[in-house]
Design an enzyme around this catalytic site. Structure first.
Site, PDB file in Angstrom:
ATOM      1  N   SER A 149       0.848  -1.192   0.000  1.00 18.29           N
ATOM      2  CA  SER A 149       0.000   0.000   0.000  1.00 18.29           C
ATOM      3  C   SER A 149       0.883   1.241   0.000  1.00 18.29           C
ATOM      4  CB  SER A 149      -0.909   0.003   1.232  1.00 18.29           C
ATOM      5  OG  SER A 149      -0.104   0.228   2.386  1.00 18.29           O
ATOM      6  N   LYS A 150       0.246   2.399   0.013  1.00 17.00           N
ATOM      7  CA  LYS A 150       0.961   3.683   0.030  1.00 17.00           C
ATOM      8  C   LYS A 150       1.968   3.753   1.177  1.00 17.00           C
ATOM      9  CE  LYS A 150      -1.332   7.154  -2.552  1.00 17.00           C
ATOM     10  NZ  LYS A 150      -0.684   6.835  -3.769  1.00 17.00           N
ATOM     11  N   ARG A 151       1.551   3.202   2.285  1.00 17.21           N
ATOM     12  CA  ARG A 151       2.385   3.157   3.482  1.00 17.21           C
ATOM     13  C   ARG A 151       3.786   2.595   3.197  1.00 17.21           C
ATOM     14  NH1 ARG A 151       2.191  -1.065   7.015  1.00 17.21           N
ATOM     15  NH2 ARG A 151       0.584  -2.077   5.798  1.00 17.21           N
TER      16      ARG A 151
END
Ligand code: GLU
Ligand code: ZN
Length: 467
Positions: free
Chosen positions: A238-240
């Protein structure tokens, strides 16, 4: 071997992400390696979630990555008649039938199967009723009662599924639209696809699709299901984890060849080579050595990879690639003569084009607008620093010609004649010229700035020193 034909089939429900990009890269490479063909299909049948802007964005990302495709993209929404014709064929041949069960009835069957400890499935209620079309009627595939579906996956090896695990799946909904599996089989056949590479979230669809091929009497393509890309912590990406859409990498100033090389290595290997030119990838990617274990995305390695490709780029090309980023940073009209030395000075120091453009800033603003690091100014603009700067100012005012060689000689002479160390003299000068303790060789900086701008910066720095 007959011609290899592959495709990439994104759903335009979002921008192209790195997982999709990697699938596209593999499919494209397989076709290019074998001198085959690569097609694009837009799977836009989900009318709620599909958007034209996403299609445009995906196509733009594909072009930016350099993944060229044959002909025009195929849009599923424009092929509804075609899907219906194939469903009709299956009805005619007795391999499909109309079903009038309501969704409540089907839910109840599933529930009952579960209670009996079986997989939730449609129980074949309408299979032999000989129903025709009618409101609320869907079409189901009449699958064999027993047997195994076996296929040799390019990534996962042999996969075998008991037909008993499957049920008479819907191939055409009550509203006349095809289900996903039906449309994909029709398209892959019509487009002449020989090798289907896709994410392994689709692996459970494949036995169902094979049943449709068999019912239609069509040759079954070769499948390869590529595992997901995970984050560094082995969790869903994910973006994380620093993962971004391809267009975001573009606006960050990554080079497409770096992203392609990096992504190709996620799940594929050629010995222990880490960096690949486009041609090397095409030469080496033969569809083997695809790793069945999920690969982890590493933003730091991507950056390293990008820095490498930036260093490899011919200077003129680097200059033209960085130009849009310079414009974005507010420097629209830089001549090529000025841009090339900037690239020479800073290319080793930046990991992406946006950072490279930004690193030019201190040399492009007038002296008065030069941002000055408080920390460095405090450390370098001392009484001693002032003394050096005043003397250097006098020397540099007379240095002829004012170029890299003679400013270098002047600087060295000042250090030698006064029994100084270079590292006493250079830091205040560097901070005066750049506004901070960074940048390139001092003589190159001065050559770029020219005499007037160099002296103006020194003058300004002297004004910031104690008296
Ligand atoms: N549209 C599907 C997806 O985006 C691709 C399915 C396929 O490649 O067969 O996941
Ligand atoms: Zn039914």
């Amino acid at each position: 071997m007959s011609k290899i034909v592959t495709r990439f089939a994104p759903s335009p429900t979002g921008h192209l992400h790195i997982g999709g990009a990697r699938t596209a890269i593999f499919s494209w490479l397989l076709a290019r390696h074998y001198g085959g063909e690569f097609y694009l299909r837009i799977e836009d049948t989900d009318l709620q979630r599909s958007k034209q802007e996403y299609t445009d964005s995906i196509l733009a990302s594909m072009r930016w990555l350099g993944l060229d495709w044959e002909g025009e993209p195929v849009y599923q929404t424009r092929r509804m008649d075609l899907y219906r014709q194939y469903v009709e064929k299956l009805l005619q041949s007795g391999n499909a039938y109309w079903c009038s069960c309501t969704s409540e009835e089907v839910d109840a069957m599933r529930e009952k199967a579960k209670q009996l400890g079986q997989k939730p499935r449609y129980n074949g209620h309408c299979r032999d009723l000989g129903l025709g079309p009618g409101p609320g009627h869907c079409v189901r595939l009449k699958i064999p009662h027993e047997g195994k579906i076996v296929f040799d996956d390019m990534v996962k090896g042999r996969i075998a599924v008991d037909v008993g695990e499957l049920d008479d799946m819907v191939i055409q909904r009550a509203d006349g639209t095809p289900t996903y599996n039906m449309a994909v089989v029709v398209d892959d056949h019509e487009m002449g696809i020989t090798h289907v590479l896709r994410g392994d979230d689709h692996v459970s669809n494949t036995p169902r699709q094979i049943l449709i091929y068999q019912a239609l009497g069509l040759p079954v393509p070769t499948f390869g299901h590529v595992p997901m890309i995970l984050g560094n912590d082995r969790q869903k990406l994910s973006k994380r984890h620093g993962a971004r859409a391809v267009i975001e990498y573009e606006s960050d100033g990554l080079l497409p060849q770096a992203l392609v090389s990096y992504l190709a290595r996620l799940g594929w290997s050629h010995g222990d080579q880490e960096l690949f030119s486009r041609q090397e990838m095409i030469d080496f990617f033969d569809g083997k050595n695809l790793n069945p274990a999920p690969a982890a995305f590493d933003p730091a390695k991507l950056e390293w990879c990008n820095a490498h490709f930036m260093r490899q780029l011919p200077l003129e090309e680097l200059a033209s690639q960085v130009r849009p980023f310079l414009e974005r940073a507010g420097f629209a009209k830089i001549s090529k003569e000025r841009l090339l030395p900037l690239c020479v000075m800073f290319r080793e120091r930046a990991n992406n084009l946006a950072a490279l453009a930004e690193s030019f800033r201190p040399l492009l603003v007038p002296a008065a607008e030069l941002a000055c690091s408080e920390k460095d100014a405090k450390k370098q603009f001392t009484l001693k620093g002032r003394d050096h700067l005043e003397k250097l100012k006098a020397i540099l005012a007379k240095t002829e010609p004012f170029d890299a060689a003679s400013t270098d000689a002047a600087l060295n002479a000042y250090v030698a004649d006064n029994n100084l160390k270079f590292k006493e003299v250079a830091p205040p000068l560097r901070t005066a010229l750049m506004g901070f303790m960074g940048g390139s060789h001092l003589n190159e900086i001065m050559d770029f700035l020219g005499r007037d701008e160099t002296l103006a910066r020194i003058e300004r720095a002297i004004g910031m020193c104690p008296e």
